[in-house]
Design an enzyme around this catalytic site. Structure first.
Site, PDB file in Angstrom:
ATOM      1  N   ASP A  66      37.771  38.940  43.461  1.00  0.00           N
ATOM      2  CA  ASP A  66      39.041  38.228  43.316  1.00  0.00           C
ATOM      3  C   ASP A  66      38.767  36.885  42.637  1.00  0.00           C
ATOM      4  O   ASP A  66      37.949  36.094  43.105  1.00  0.00           O
ATOM      5  CB  ASP A  66      39.675  38.018  44.698  1.00  0.00           C
ATOM      6  CG  ASP A  66      41.146  37.620  44.594  1.00  0.00           C
ATOM      7  OD1 ASP A  66      41.611  37.359  43.469  1.00  0.00           O
ATOM      8  OD2 ASP A  66      41.814  37.571  45.637  1.00  0.00           O
ATOM      9  N   ASP A  90      44.173  39.404  38.557  1.00  0.00           N
ATOM     10  CA  ASP A  90      42.976  38.650  38.950  1.00  0.00           C
ATOM     11  C   ASP A  90      42.201  39.283  40.102  1.00  0.00           C
ATOM     12  O   ASP A  90      41.364  38.642  40.721  1.00  0.00           O
ATOM     13  CB  ASP A  90      43.363  37.216  39.330  1.00  0.00           C
ATOM     14  CG  ASP A  90      44.317  37.161  40.512  1.00  0.00           C
ATOM     15  OD1 ASP A  90      44.824  38.224  40.919  1.00  0.00           O
ATOM     16  OD2 ASP A  90      44.560  36.055  41.019  1.00  0.00           O
ATOM     17  N   GLU A  91      42.456  40.554  40.385  1.00  0.00           N
ATOM     18  CA  GLU A  91      41.816  41.192  41.541  1.00  0.00           C
ATOM     19  C   GLU A  91      41.347  42.607  41.187  1.00  0.00           C
ATOM     20  O   GLU A  91      42.077  43.362  40.540  1.00  0.00           O
ATOM     21  CB  GLU A  91      42.789  41.239  42.719  1.00  0.00           C
ATOM     22  CG  GLU A  91      42.170  41.712  44.015  1.00  0.00           C
ATOM     23  CD  GLU A  91      43.150  41.611  45.175  1.00  0.00           C
ATOM     24  OE1 GLU A  91      42.724  41.864  46.310  1.00  0.00           O
ATOM     25  OE2 GLU A  91      44.333  41.303  44.932  1.00  0.00           O
TER      26      GLU A  91
END
Length: 398
Positions: free
Chosen positions: A2, A95-96
């Protein structure tokens, strides 16, 4: 894996003067917080908070507008690095990432390989990233949150339950504010308490979600990592039983299509950066027109563009047999609802309407224009070529 404060980290990469300072990414005074740095979080600032409230809590915060094109570009860079180094990965948002390293221990050692991958990402992109490793997705996600900021944590196989036990129940995925307050009213504060409760009791209180929450609290999650594939576009078309020249009707049909596609975007945590309108005349002559837009999933923003495109496109005043709307240049956004422009009222409105659709069906709430043509026999919610629907306006009917 993350990315840490991704929007803020990218902004700091572009402007190093922001490093170490309280930063808020968002719109103007009527907007909401899209992202905030750890320096602002100590003052109680969090995502989706109205900018005015955030400024009251942290007067010294530097407020900047977001650049979603830049965020998408940086996310693609990280994705490419991961793609080259692992056998299977899932990009769950901008973003993960979930990564399946099953079998890698025979060659490298899973944790060592993940550590080297994290170091490579930071070195090549300049962006901070945290990782959590365990035997399943739930525990890995919680471990990543516990490792932040910019760190890593491994939960050995067989110790998942022990790792989760001392944490607050709101650390468990699926437990939002409402469920958290309900559990707290029952005297449940720690995951260890959830672990000791009979699964049937949680099911009686929370329904089917109670079973999932009990399993997650006990470190049980059999959901696989789904191989990542990039969806390029989504669209909807409608061919009429009889050709028409009713411009008002055509516009309202396009509105209904746009609403449905926008809801689909939000339900899949996606944003579109390009809108295309298509018309086919009675002689089968087909025309398309598209335009780039700031990344969004908001009805009112996209519908305005769709109307503009149709007005420019329909200039022959001939009978029309088909109209269509297409969204392309899709990116993952993690429940982004035009956070840089819209105010709290608009965001609450979208969330409330989407909640109705998820619970009762996607055609249960929509604009009056869409309802009008549904009553006349045209169903704007049929014939979709990918997923769900949306609708928003000051004029709503149920």
């Amino acid at each position: 894996m993350d990315m840490d404060c991704f929007f803020v980290s990218v902004s700091r990469l572009i402007n190093p003067k922001l490093i170490g300072k309280p930063v808020i990414v968002g719109g103007g005074d009527r907007g909401v917080v899209a992202a905030c740095s750890y320096e602002t979080r100590t003052f109680g600032v969090h995502s989706a908070m109205p900018i005015k409230t955030a400024k009251r809590l942290c007067p010294e915060a530097i407020i900047i507008r977001g650049d979603y094109d830049e965020y998408s570009k940086r996310s693609d860079e990280v994705t490419q690095i991961i793609k080259e180094d692992v056998p299977l990965y899932e990009r769950s948002s901008i973003d993960e990432f979930y990564i399946d390293l099953t079998g890698m221990d025979k060659f490298f050692g899973c944790y060592k390989h993940a550590t080297e991958l994290r170091q490579k990402i930071m070195k090549e992109t300049g962006l901070p990233i945290s990782l959590g490793m365990s035997s399943n997705k739930t525990v890995s996600k919680v471990a990543t949150d516990e490792a932040k900021p910019n760190n890593q944590l491994e939960v050995p196989f067989g110790e998942e339950k022990k790792f989760l036990a001392p944490l607050s129940v709101n650390k468990i995925p699926m437990i939002g504010d409402k469920t958290y307050h309900l559990l707290r009213s029952m005297g449940v504060e720690w995951v260890s308490t959830l672990q000791e409760m009979p699964m049937e009791l949680l099911q009686n209180v929370l329904g089917e979600n109670g079973i999932s929450i009990w399993k997650k609290a006990n470190g049980i999650d059999n959901n696989p990592v789904h191989a990542y594939t990039e969806q390029k576009s989504m669209s909807q078309e409608e061919t009429f039983d009889s050709d028409t020249i009713d411009v008002e009707k055509l516009k309202n049909i396009l509105i209904a299509m746009s609403e449905k596609l926008c809801f689909r975007l939000r339900s899949q945590n996606k944003l579109t950066g390009c809108v295309n309108v298509k018309i086919r005349y009675s002689n089968f002559d087909t025309h398309n027109m598209q335009c780039r837009i700031p990344y969004t999933s908001c009805d009112h923003t996209i519908i305005a563009r769709v109307k503009e495109l149709f007005s420019k496109l329909y200039n022959r005043r001939m009978l029309i047999r088909l109209v269509g709307v297409k969204f392309s240049h899709l990116v993952g956004g993690g429940h982004q609802i035009n956070v840089f422009e819209d105010n709290e009222h608009i965001i609450n409105l979208y969330q409330a309407m989407d909640k109705v659709r998820f619970r009762f069906g996607e055609d249960k709430i929509h604009r009056a224009a869409a309802l009008t043509f549904s009553l006349r026999g045209f169903n704007p919610f049929n014939g979709i070529s990918n997923s769900p629907v949306p609708k928003q306006s000051n004029n709503l009917k149920k």
